[in-house]
Design a protein around this motif. Structure first.
Motif, short mmCIF file in Angstrom:
data_model
loop_
_atom_site.label_atom_id
_atom_site.label_comp_id
_atom_site.label_asym_id
_atom_site.label_seq_id
_atom_site.Cartn_x
_atom_site.Cartn_y
_atom_site.Cartn_z
N SER A 97 0.85 -1.30 0.00
CA SER A 97 0.13 0.19 -0.01
C SER A 97 0.91 1.23 -0.03
O SER A 97 2.09 1.25 0.59
CB SER A 97 -1.19 -0.06 1.25
OG SER A 97 -1.91 -1.09 1.05
N ASN A 178 1.62 2.74 -9.41
CA ASN A 178 1.04 1.34 -10.22
C ASN A 178 1.04 0.28 -9.14
O ASN A 178 2.20 0.09 -8.83
CB ASN A 178 1.74 1.14 -11.53
CG ASN A 178 1.06 -0.05 -12.51
OD1 ASN A 178 0.34 -0.85 -11.80
ND2 ASN A 178 1.52 0.14 -13.57
N CYS A 179 -0.10 -0.13 -8.82
CA CYS A 179 -0.28 -0.99 -7.55
C CYS A 179 -1.14 -2.23 -8.06
O CYS A 179 -2.39 -1.91 -8.52
CB CYS A 179 -0.84 -0.16 -6.39
SG CYS A 179 -1.03 -1.27 -4.96
N SER A 180 -0.76 -3.61 -7.95
CA SER A 180 -1.67 -4.54 -8.40
C SER A 180 -2.56 -4.76 -7.15
O SER A 180 -4.00 -5.09 -7.50
CB SER A 180 -0.64 -5.86 -8.63
OG SER A 180 0.30 -5.52 -9.51
N SER A 183 -3.90 -0.54 -1.26
CA SER A 183 -4.59 0.86 -1.08
C SER A 183 -3.42 1.78 -1.47
O SER A 183 -2.44 1.79 -1.33
CB SER A 183 -5.20 1.03 0.31
OG SER A 183 -4.00 1.47 1.30
N ILE A 184 -3.87 2.87 -1.95
CA ILE A 184 -3.29 4.28 -2.63
C ILE A 184 -3.81 5.37 -1.81
O ILE A 184 -5.05 5.82 -2.18
CB ILE A 184 -3.18 4.16 -3.95
CG1 ILE A 184 -2.56 3.18 -4.65
CG2 ILE A 184 -2.41 5.32 -4.53
CD1 ILE A 184 -3.22 2.63 -5.92
N GLY A 198 -4.57 0.63 -10.72
CA GLY A 198 -4.55 -0.39 -9.58
C GLY A 198 -5.26 -1.57 -10.10
O GLY A 198 -5.97 -1.44 -11.11
N SER A 201 -7.78 -2.65 -5.72
CA SER A 201 -7.13 -1.36 -5.03
C SER A 201 -8.29 -0.40 -4.52
O SER A 201 -9.41 -0.15 -5.43
CB SER A 201 -6.24 -0.66 -5.94
OG SER A 201 -5.33 -1.40 -6.65
N ILE A 203 -8.65 3.60 -3.56
CA ILE A 203 -7.73 5.02 -3.96
C ILE A 203 -8.41 5.95 -3.02
O ILE A 203 -9.65 6.13 -2.77
CB ILE A 203 -8.08 5.36 -5.33
CG1 ILE A 203 -7.27 4.31 -6.08
CG2 ILE A 203 -7.28 6.65 -5.51
CD1 ILE A 203 -7.39 4.57 -7.61
N THR A 217 -8.93 1.37 -12.23
CA THR A 217 -8.97 0.09 -11.31
C THR A 217 -9.50 -0.95 -12.13
O THR A 217 -10.53 -0.84 -12.93
CB THR A 217 -9.38 0.22 -10.08
OG1 THR A 217 -10.68 0.34 -10.15
CG2 THR A 217 -8.48 1.36 -9.11
N GLY A 220 -12.30 -1.88 -7.57
CA GLY A 220 -11.86 -0.96 -6.57
C GLY A 220 -12.71 0.13 -6.32
O GLY A 220 -14.00 0.15 -6.79
#
Length: 317
Positions: A97, A178-180, A183-184, A198, A201, A203, A217, A220
């Protein structure tokens, strides 16, 4: 009609993959319901969905819950680094995250990476590289979670964090995340462009000012408060949206299925609208509009909304 059918077909494929996740968690945080107007609602709980992913056949291997260790069985360490000011920030992560926030006590950029202490042969899974050159800070997790990481460490995902703190007077150029899975979270940041992609994810944006914000996403949620941007775009296959902010030029939402609540600060007549509700619904201040509707108020601010089977509600002053 063709566009609606294509949308339904694509959503059907997505739901075949995640259907078991969502339908088996109706009482654990995810609930889908519909009424006679085809209004679909999604109460999205990312943690519950991720927890169910252990039962997915992934890379032709079925995950065995007995192989999982309890989170309390692991200890964590934190890597801390400092960097001089840089124009751009880029984060690429499989399971971490990400948090970006301001800190008035700092004169340099601070990065903290929290990760579990694991067996030596598995340390590479959580390895993170840093590169600060050409006016760009790059933080990258080198391991690809798709290589069957779920077997041992799935329960640790929400404990793995990358926290980036920037000084008060620091203005960021581009933020690229860039997140597989994970959380962002971005708080109290001014930037030129923000781009987030994401897989599964959530956000969270709070007190953000940027020229352009582009979010995407697969599955998400978006929670955005006090956002100021010239252009804002959010694309999601399955998701939920809670947005509150001011958009100066273009606000664009493309939601396959799910629910959205959009709160805008000006009067309804101060926006142009281009609406496509498919077999879902789009409402402005409680009034439902037909599947395709264009409202031209001859102003400079534009709201573009498209959904396949979702429920989107827009509220103005």
């Amino acid at each position: 009609m063709k566009k609606v059918l294509v949308t339904i077909f694509i959503i059907g494929i997505v739901l075949l993959v995640i259907g078991g996740i969502i339908m088996t968690t109706q009482h654990e945080g995810v609930e889908l319901s519909n009424n006679k107007d085809f209004d679909f609602h999604l109460n999205f709980n990312l943690d519950k969905i991720i927890n169910k992913m252990k039962n997915i056949n992934f890379n032709n291997k079925v995950f065995d819950e007995n192989n999982f260790k309890d989170v309390n069985d692991f200890k964590f360490d934190t890597i801390k680094k400092e960097f001089e000011k840089t124009d751009d920030i880029s984060v690429e992560s499989s399971i971490y995250s990400t948090f970006i926030q301001k800190d008035s006590s700092l004169s340099k950029i601070s990065v903290e990476v929290t990760r579990p202490i694991v067996e030596d042969k598995d340390e590479y899974i959580f390895e993170v590289e840093f590169n600060n050159s050409l006016d760009k800070l790059i933080i990258k997790q080198t391991y690809d979670y798709k290589d069957n990481i779920f077997n041992k460490y799935q329960k640790l995902f929400n404990k793995c964090k990358i926290i980036i703190k920037v000084p008060d007077n620091f203005e960021i150029g581009d933020v690229d995340i860039n997140c597989s899975v994970g959380s962002i979270n971005i708080n109290e940041i001014n930037a030129k462009n923000v781009e987030i992609k994401g897989g599964v994810s959530s956000i969270n944006l709070n007190d953000i000012e940027a020229t352009s914000i582009e979010l995407e996403t697969g599955v998400g949620s978006l929670n955005a408060k006090n956002v100021l941007s010239k252009k804002f775009e959010f694309v999601s296959g399955v998701g939920s949206i809670d947005f509150e902010g001011n958009i100066e030029d273009l606000f664009n939402i493309d939601l396959g299925t799910g629910s959205a609540k959009i709160y805008l600060p000006e009067k309804e007549k101060n926006y142009n609208y281009d609406l496509d509700s498919g077999i879902g619904s789009v409402k402005i201040n409680g009034l439902k509009h037909k599947d395709k509707a264009k409202i031209n108020n001859e102003v400079s601010k534009n709201i573009v909304v498209e959904t396949g089977t979702g429920s989107i509600s827009i509220f103005t002053k």
